[in-house]
Design an enzyme around this catalytic site. Sequence first.
Site, mmCIF file in Angstrom:
data_model
loop_
_atom_site.group_PDB
_atom_site.id
_atom_site.type_symbol
_atom_site.label_atom_id
_atom_site.label_comp_id
_atom_site.label_asym_id
_atom_site.label_seq_id
_atom_site.Cartn_x
_atom_site.Cartn_y
_atom_site.Cartn_z
ATOM 1 N N HIS A 136 46.577 47.891 47.838
ATOM 2 C CA HIS A 136 44.950 46.804 47.546
ATOM 3 C C HIS A 136 45.792 45.424 47.061
ATOM 4 O O HIS A 136 45.871 44.584 47.737
ATOM 5 C CB HIS A 136 43.966 47.072 46.624
ATOM 6 C CG HIS A 136 42.975 45.805 46.691
ATOM 7 N ND1 HIS A 136 41.814 46.058 47.060
ATOM 8 C CD2 HIS A 136 43.345 44.849 45.438
ATOM 9 C CE1 HIS A 136 41.671 44.521 46.911
ATOM 10 N NE2 HIS A 136 42.067 43.926 45.957
ATOM 11 N N GLU A 137 46.658 45.363 46.282
ATOM 12 C CA GLU A 137 47.283 44.187 46.181
ATOM 13 C C GLU A 137 48.107 43.942 46.367
ATOM 14 O O GLU A 137 48.186 42.851 46.839
ATOM 15 C CB GLU A 137 47.829 44.451 44.208
ATOM 16 C CG GLU A 137 47.171 45.082 43.499
ATOM 17 C CD GLU A 137 45.737 43.937 42.874
ATOM 18 O OE1 GLU A 137 46.006 42.915 43.090
ATOM 19 O OE2 GLU A 137 44.859 44.520 42.362
ATOM 20 N N HIS A 140 46.141 41.615 49.087
ATOM 21 C CA HIS A 140 46.248 40.215 48.834
ATOM 22 C C HIS A 140 47.776 39.764 48.966
ATOM 23 O O HIS A 140 47.608 38.451 50.046
ATOM 24 C CB HIS A 140 46.202 40.446 47.194
ATOM 25 C CG HIS A 140 44.824 40.501 47.338
ATOM 26 N ND1 HIS A 140 43.022 39.665 47.476
ATOM 27 C CD2 HIS A 140 44.062 41.157 46.109
ATOM 28 C CE1 HIS A 140 42.169 40.324 47.170
ATOM 29 N NE2 HIS A 140 42.896 41.321 46.667
ATOM 30 N N GLU A 197 38.612 40.499 48.845
ATOM 31 C CA GLU A 197 38.462 41.818 48.189
ATOM 32 C C GLU A 197 38.120 42.681 49.387
ATOM 33 O O GLU A 197 38.740 43.979 49.494
ATOM 34 C CB GLU A 197 38.180 42.015 47.526
ATOM 35 C CG GLU A 197 37.653 41.638 45.936
ATOM 36 C CD GLU A 197 39.472 40.994 45.357
ATOM 37 O OE1 GLU A 197 40.349 42.804 45.155
ATOM 38 O OE2 GLU A 197 39.658 40.265 44.812
#
Length: 271
Positions: A136-137, A140, A197
């Site tokens: 997820h990070e 981004h 997100e």
Amino acid sequence: MKLKKTIIIFGIALLIFSCAENPFTGKKTMALVPNSQLFPTAFAQYDQFLNENKVVTGTKDADMIKRVGQRIAVAAERWLNANGHQGYLKDYKWEYNLVDDKTVNAWCMPGGKIVFYTGILPIAKGETGVAAIMGHEVAHALANHGQQRMSAAYLQQGVALAGNIAIKDEQSRNAFNQYYGIGSQVGVMLPFSRAHETEADKIGLYLMAVAGYNPDEAAELWKRMKANSGGQAPPEILSTHPSNDSRIANLKALAPQAKAEAKKFGVTSFR
């Protein structure tokens, strides 16, 4: 009136000529601040953060964070190369650090600088949970969400400035500032952040699967995150993040797609 038209024309031109492309979606994104400027600033801020905080090194957990990060980064490069984006990562400088802090969080700065707090490790419950967070990070950073958020903030400020210049009556100007501030935040900026997100959840799920980690674990991670929060969360419409329930449902629905994507890279079994 001429000034107003000039501001509008300038704003349109700025948006047209300051765009990038998200390699995962193919969509045009705002890029008012180029990565050539953004990355060095982010790298300097990251180094300063590390100097001011307790970085954990040489432990099993610290080594795991680096190992998982490297695997996710390799998966990202494999996916990008396979989809016609060779060289996309040339300016990224991946770094993964564990910081001694009870905060339940992890984050990634533009250009690939990642921090995990020790407080999130009990919720991750092992390497696969860490991979879900890491994916997820990293997503981004790959999707340039930091660049987009900064661009959106500049645009938000620019419209506010234009309104204050164009509206001469003080009472009307005060009303504009009040309603524009609330409206642009709730109606534009917060949904923009929630969309990022959700996009990072999807990209991250694909990356963890290509890296060999079971994407089913992502939904389980967010169940634990929900339990840890004790139900203390603002309404989704007032939050920068989707609700826990929305994320869990979305991740469950996307997991089979992530496994199918991993299969394209020869990955059919998962850690």
